[in-house]
Scaffold this motif. Structure first.
Motif, mmCIF file in Angstrom:
data_model
loop_
_atom_site.group_PDB
_atom_site.id
_atom_site.type_symbol
_atom_site.label_atom_id
_atom_site.label_comp_id
_atom_site.label_asym_id
_atom_site.label_seq_id
_atom_site.Cartn_x
_atom_site.Cartn_y
_atom_site.Cartn_z
ATOM 1 N N CYS A 57 0.837 -1.210 0.000
ATOM 2 C CA CYS A 57 0.000 0.000 0.000
ATOM 3 C C CYS A 57 0.868 1.255 0.000
ATOM 4 N N LEU A 58 1.906 1.252 0.824
ATOM 5 C CA LEU A 58 2.782 2.423 0.918
ATOM 6 C C LEU A 58 3.592 2.638 -0.358
ATOM 7 N N VAL A 59 3.892 1.560 -1.074
ATOM 8 C CA VAL A 59 4.652 1.684 -2.314
ATOM 9 C C VAL A 59 3.760 2.121 -3.472
ATOM 10 N N VAL A 60 2.552 1.558 -3.591
ATOM 11 C CA VAL A 60 1.733 1.817 -4.781
ATOM 12 C C VAL A 60 0.884 3.077 -4.697
ATOM 13 N N PHE A 61 0.683 3.631 -3.512
ATOM 14 C CA PHE A 61 -0.230 4.780 -3.444
ATOM 15 C C PHE A 61 0.300 5.972 -4.214
ATOM 16 N N SER A 62 1.611 6.123 -4.287
ATOM 17 C CA SER A 62 2.174 7.257 -5.007
ATOM 18 C C SER A 62 2.064 7.095 -6.523
ATOM 19 N N PRO A 63 2.532 5.976 -7.107
ATOM 20 C CA PRO A 63 2.395 5.843 -8.563
ATOM 21 C C PRO A 63 0.941 5.772 -9.028
ATOM 22 N N LEU A 64 0.059 5.240 -8.188
ATOM 23 C CA LEU A 64 -1.356 5.194 -8.553
ATOM 24 C C LEU A 64 -2.067 6.505 -8.217
ATOM 25 N N ARG A 65 -1.330 7.419 -7.593
ATOM 26 C CA ARG A 65 -1.808 8.766 -7.262
ATOM 27 C C ARG A 65 -3.064 8.756 -6.400
ATOM 28 N N TRP A 66 -3.021 7.912 -5.360
ATOM 29 C CA TRP A 66 -4.108 7.894 -4.383
ATOM 30 C C TRP A 66 -3.999 9.106 -3.487
ATOM 31 N N ARG A 67 -5.132 9.633 -3.084
ATOM 32 C CA ARG A 67 -5.150 10.668 -2.053
ATOM 33 C C ARG A 67 -4.797 10.014 -0.727
ATOM 34 N N PHE A 68 -4.439 10.820 0.248
ATOM 35 C CA PHE A 68 -4.054 10.284 1.555
ATOM 36 C C PHE A 68 -5.203 9.511 2.193
ATOM 37 N N GLY A 69 -6.437 9.984 2.027
ATOM 38 C CA GLY A 69 -7.595 9.299 2.589
ATOM 39 C C GLY A 69 -7.781 7.899 2.011
ATOM 40 N N VAL A 70 -7.478 7.733 0.716
ATOM 41 C CA VAL A 70 -7.578 6.414 0.091
ATOM 42 C C VAL A 70 -6.506 5.494 0.666
ATOM 43 N N LEU A 71 -5.305 6.028 0.875
ATOM 44 C CA LEU A 71 -4.243 5.234 1.499
ATOM 45 C C LEU A 71 -4.655 4.778 2.896
ATOM 46 N N VAL A 72 -5.219 5.680 3.669
ATOM 47 C CA VAL A 72 -5.665 5.321 5.022
ATOM 48 C C VAL A 72 -6.743 4.244 4.950
ATOM 49 N N LEU A 73 -7.674 4.374 4.021
ATOM 50 C CA LEU A 73 -8.721 3.363 3.869
ATOM 51 C C LEU A 73 -8.125 2.007 3.483
ATOM 52 N N ALA A 74 -7.125 2.013 2.604
ATOM 53 C CA ALA A 74 -6.465 0.762 2.212
ATOM 54 C C ALA A 74 -5.781 0.126 3.416
ATOM 55 N N LEU A 75 -5.136 0.938 4.246
ATOM 56 C CA LEU A 75 -4.457 0.409 5.429
ATOM 57 C C LEU A 75 -5.459 -0.104 6.458
ATOM 58 N N VAL A 76 -6.563 0.605 6.636
ATOM 59 C CA VAL A 76 -7.597 0.155 7.574
ATOM 60 C C VAL A 76 -8.231 -1.144 7.073
ATOM 61 N N ALA A 77 -8.316 -1.310 5.754
ATOM 62 C CA ALA A 77 -8.907 -2.526 5.185
ATOM 63 C C ALA A 77 -8.079 -3.770 5.477
ATOM 64 N N SER A 78 -6.867 -3.594 5.955
ATOM 65 C CA SER A 78 -6.049 -4.760 6.287
ATOM 66 C C SER A 78 -6.442 -5.378 7.622
ATOM 67 N N ILE A 79 -7.235 -4.689 8.404
ATOM 68 C CA ILE A 79 -7.544 -5.156 9.758
ATOM 69 C C ILE A 79 -8.728 -6.123 9.792
ATOM 70 N N PRO A 80 -9.913 -5.791 9.272
ATOM 71 C CA PRO A 80 -11.014 -6.772 9.314
ATOM 72 C C PRO A 80 -10.766 -7.907 8.309
ATOM 73 N N PRO A 81 -11.213 -9.100 8.620
ATOM 74 C CA PRO A 81 -11.038 -10.210 7.683
ATOM 75 C C PRO A 81 -11.700 -9.932 6.332
ATOM 76 N N LEU A 82 -10.978 -10.197 5.263
ATOM 77 C CA LEU A 82 -11.422 -10.098 3.868
ATOM 78 C C LEU A 82 -11.686 -8.677 3.391
ATOM 79 N N ALA A 83 -11.425 -7.671 4.199
ATOM 80 C CA ALA A 83 -11.685 -6.290 3.783
ATOM 81 C C ALA A 83 -10.701 -5.817 2.715
ATOM 82 N N SER A 84 -9.540 -6.436 2.623
ATOM 83 C CA SER A 84 -8.586 -6.034 1.588
ATOM 84 C C SER A 84 -9.145 -6.326 0.192
#
Length: 119
Positions: A57-84
């Motif tokens: 997530c930390l590597v691809v958010f820049s080349p994919l030009r994610w906003r910071f909020g999208v990065l945070v959502l991607a990181l939060v999605a790692s916590i609940p089962p199957l949310a990724s």
């Protein structure tokens, strides 16, 4: 092997979801059948894949030009089962897994520039 940032992200997101399922099954064996070895093995595997997901997530958010909020959502999605997998599908529907052809510097490009200027 994936050849794009989006491909790597998809592969790691799916692997993270599978490792969650494996860990949940191992927990059922541990507490239902008193077989703790599965949690020892799957816990280690899930921890490794979880770490890979966070790093990806930390590597691809820049080349994919994610906003910071999208990065945070991607990181939060790692916590609940199957949310990724849910996040990967959500991001794909919104076009967040395509690389843009912008000339604007990426996040890591800006960081590199700032570090060079400080030296």
């Amino acid at each position: 092997m994936p050849r794009t940032y989006a491909g790597w992200f998809r592969a790691v997101a799916i692997a993270e979801a599978f490792s969650w399922v494996g860990l949940l099954v191992a927990m059922a064996f541990k507490y239902g059948f008193q077989q703790p070895l599965g949690v020892t093995v799957m816990g280690w595997v899930h921890g490794l894949v979880f770490t890979a997901y966070v790093v990806t997530c930390l590597v691809v958010f820049s080349p994919l030009r994610w906003r910071f909020g999208v990065l945070v959502l991607a990181l939060v999605a790692s916590i609940p089962p199957l949310a990724s997998v849910w996040f990967e599908r959500w991001a794909n529907r919104r076009g967040l897994l395509t690389e843009s052809d912008s000339d604007e510097p990426t996040f890591w490009g800006r960081v590199r520039y700032a570090v060079r200027e400080l030296n």
